[in-house]
Design an enzyme around this catalytic site. Structure first.
Site, mmCIF file in Angstrom:
data_model
loop_
_atom_site.group_PDB
_atom_site.id
_atom_site.type_symbol
_atom_site.label_atom_id
_atom_site.label_comp_id
_atom_site.label_asym_id
_atom_site.label_seq_id
_atom_site.Cartn_x
_atom_site.Cartn_y
_atom_site.Cartn_z
ATOM 1 N N TYR A 209 0.816 -1.216 0.000
ATOM 2 C CA TYR A 209 0.000 0.000 0.000
ATOM 3 C C TYR A 209 0.853 1.272 0.000
ATOM 4 O O TYR A 209 0.374 2.357 -0.322
ATOM 5 C CB TYR A 209 -0.943 0.027 1.210
ATOM 6 C CG TYR A 209 -2.048 -1.018 1.163
ATOM 7 C CD1 TYR A 209 -2.129 -1.939 0.132
ATOM 8 C CD2 TYR A 209 -3.014 -1.074 2.149
ATOM 9 C CE1 TYR A 209 -3.123 -2.888 0.092
ATOM 10 C CE2 TYR A 209 -4.020 -2.026 2.120
ATOM 11 C CZ TYR A 209 -4.069 -2.934 1.083
ATOM 12 O OH TYR A 209 -5.063 -3.875 1.044
ATOM 13 N N ASP B 81 -5.406 -6.878 5.734
ATOM 14 C CA ASP B 81 -6.630 -6.201 5.297
ATOM 15 C C ASP B 81 -7.680 -7.250 4.934
ATOM 16 O O ASP B 81 -8.836 -7.200 5.365
ATOM 17 C CB ASP B 81 -6.278 -5.329 4.073
ATOM 18 C CG ASP B 81 -7.385 -4.346 3.729
ATOM 19 O OD1 ASP B 81 -8.389 -4.305 4.449
ATOM 20 O OD2 ASP B 81 -7.229 -3.626 2.728
ATOM 21 N N ASP C 130 -11.061 -8.734 7.528
ATOM 22 C CA ASP C 130 -12.464 -8.665 7.104
ATOM 23 C C ASP C 130 -13.087 -10.057 7.083
ATOM 24 O O ASP C 130 -14.251 -10.239 7.435
ATOM 25 C CB ASP C 130 -12.587 -8.026 5.711
ATOM 26 C CG ASP C 130 -12.777 -6.517 5.818
ATOM 27 O OD1 ASP C 130 -12.426 -5.955 6.872
ATOM 28 O OD2 ASP C 130 -13.271 -5.915 4.848
ATOM 29 N N ASP D 43 -2.685 -18.295 1.969
ATOM 30 C CA ASP D 43 -3.810 -19.048 1.399
ATOM 31 C C ASP D 43 -4.300 -20.114 2.376
ATOM 32 O O ASP D 43 -5.513 -20.315 2.550
ATOM 33 C CB ASP D 43 -3.455 -19.653 0.027
ATOM 34 C CG ASP D 43 -2.042 -20.195 -0.036
ATOM 35 O OD1 ASP D 43 -1.268 -20.008 0.927
ATOM 36 O OD2 ASP D 43 -1.698 -20.822 -1.058
ATOM 37 N N LYS E 162 3.826 -15.334 2.628
ATOM 38 C CA LYS E 162 3.819 -16.128 1.392
ATOM 39 C C LYS E 162 5.292 -16.386 1.061
ATOM 40 O O LYS E 162 5.795 -16.031 -0.015
ATOM 41 C CB LYS E 162 3.079 -15.339 0.297
ATOM 42 C CG LYS E 162 2.735 -16.137 -0.930
ATOM 43 C CD LYS E 162 1.642 -17.169 -0.715
ATOM 44 C CE LYS E 162 1.416 -17.976 -1.992
ATOM 45 N NZ LYS E 162 0.628 -19.197 -1.775
#
Ligand code: NAD
Length: 362
Positions: free
Chosen positions: A139, A241, A245, A217, A185
């Site tokens: 970001y 992020d 959620d 994942d 990852k």
């Protein structure tokens, strides 16, 4: 403690009132003096001062121990460009305070378990905290650009950025279930390899905490198939992020969820939900996310885990006794109002605080 309160817009005003009520009653019961001062942010601030984060609000926040925010956003500004909308006040506030670790708890309240999209036997007992790195990664990485035929972003992390957020996760695990799951990852990304190496180094300072590593994942899958396996999830900005959620929807209502942004000059506490203009001004908003946010304030900024637990136990008791705001029940006529829920949590939390102090004295 000097707390700057920013109720903001819509139900932000109503839920913050209840959160302050609880904080002002519980803090002193643990010897913590609470001094609150309210200021404008968002649409309310544009209306009165012509700016979503006026200078006096900035100054008050900078001079406080913590900031408690309600929510920002009002329909009358929806037609404006993003840079002129109330929500920009919140982004400016986050920049001003500089927090790098975003903490979002997600847990199964036994009394609300059937509100979860997951089956009872999978979700029962879930109690996790997601610690998301907030100022680095994709970001913010440079360079970034968009052209006619291609666009790119840069994912970048430094050891310092990973080290400081990892310490927040390990410290949090110490007062919880003593386990950190670091999510990355590392089979594909160099930033993730640096992340993993750094987390392993930090873990050496916390021999009492169990550490596991999971690929993002696999983590996304485990969140919906085996959420009880998690205590503290530590992850970078983008993964956090998405995962936070995903974890949030498991709990059933947006109105229940609290958050903290810590590590900067001043800590920021706020419920996860927005200003909900559709239900504002009717005393039907759920204040429990805002109230749980002040529990986080007492735990992280005031360093009183005991005071935080009193509020969290009081929330549990209110729910177990069957009190529900309209978002938590199909029987809307029997729902309890925002103010009445705040009164009940305050009463039960103060009772618990008194019981604990007489037990300690004995
Ligand atoms: P929202 O979170 O305000 O509301 C989504 C839905 O959930 C609505 O139906 C609302 O009634 C319900 N809801 C939310 N909180 C609730 C609570 N405490 N009790 C009961 N029901 C609750 O999201 P939205 O409708 O997408 O956005 C409304 C405004 O809020 C917009 O202007 C948006 O930009 C702003 N917003 C602000 C923040 C923030 O301040 N952190 C976060 C999200 C959205």
């Amino acid at each position: 403690m000097k707390i700057t309160v920013l109720p903001g817009d819509g139900i932000g005003v109503e839920v913050t009132r209840e959160a302050v009520k609880v904080l002002s009653a519980v803090g002193p019961a643990f010897g913590i003096t609470i001094e609150t001062e309210s200021h404008l942010i968002g649409g309310a601030a544009i209306r009165e001062k012509g700016s979503p984060l006026p200078e006096e609000t900035r100054a008050a926040c900078s001079a406080s121990d913590a900031v408690l925010l309600g929510a920002v956003g009002a329909p009358e500004y929806d037609h404006l460009l993003p840079e002129n909308r109330p929500e920009i006040g919140l982004l400016q506030l986050r920049q001003l305070l500089g927090g790098f670790a975003n903490l979002r708890p997600a847990k199964a309240f036994p009394a609300l378990i059937d509100s979860s999209p997951l089956r009872r036997e999978i979700f029962d007992g879930t109690d996790m905290l997601i610690v998301r790195e907030l100022l680095g990664g994709l970001y913010f990485g440079q360079p970034r650009a968009i052209g006619a035929d291609e666009a790119y972003n840069t994912m970048r992390y430094s050891v310092t950025e990973v080290d400081r957020v990892a310490r927040v996760a390990f410290e949090s695990a110490r007062v919880r279930g003593k386990k950190v799951t670091s999510v990355d990852k590392a089979n594909v990304l160099e930033t993730s390899r640096l992340w993993r190496e750094t987390v392993n180094k930090v873990a050496k300072d916390y021999p009492d905490i169990e550490l596991e590593h999971l690929f993002v994942d696999a983590c996304a899958m485990h969140l919906v198939t085996a959420p009880t396996r998690f205590d503290v999830i530590l992850t970078e900005n983008l993964f956090g992020d998405i995962l936070s959620d995903e974890a949030a929807v498991l709990t059933g209502s947006l109105g229940m969820l609290a958050s903290a942004t810590i590590g900067g000059a001043i800590d920021l506490y706020e419920p996860v939900h927005g200003s909900a203009p559709d239900i504002a001004g009717r005393d039907i908003a759920n204040p429990l996310g805002a109230i749980a946010s002040v529990a986080m304030l007492l735990r992280h900024t005031a360093k009183s885990d005991e005071a935080a637990r009193c509020i969290e136990s009081a929330i549990d008791r209110v729910l177990v006794e069957g009190h529900r705001t309209a978002d938590l029940t199909t029987d809307k006529a029997a729902a309890t109002g925002t103010g009445a829920i705040g009164d009940l949590v305050t009463r039960y939390a103060v009772e618990l605080a008194r019981e604990r102090s007489s037990a300690n004295a004995a």
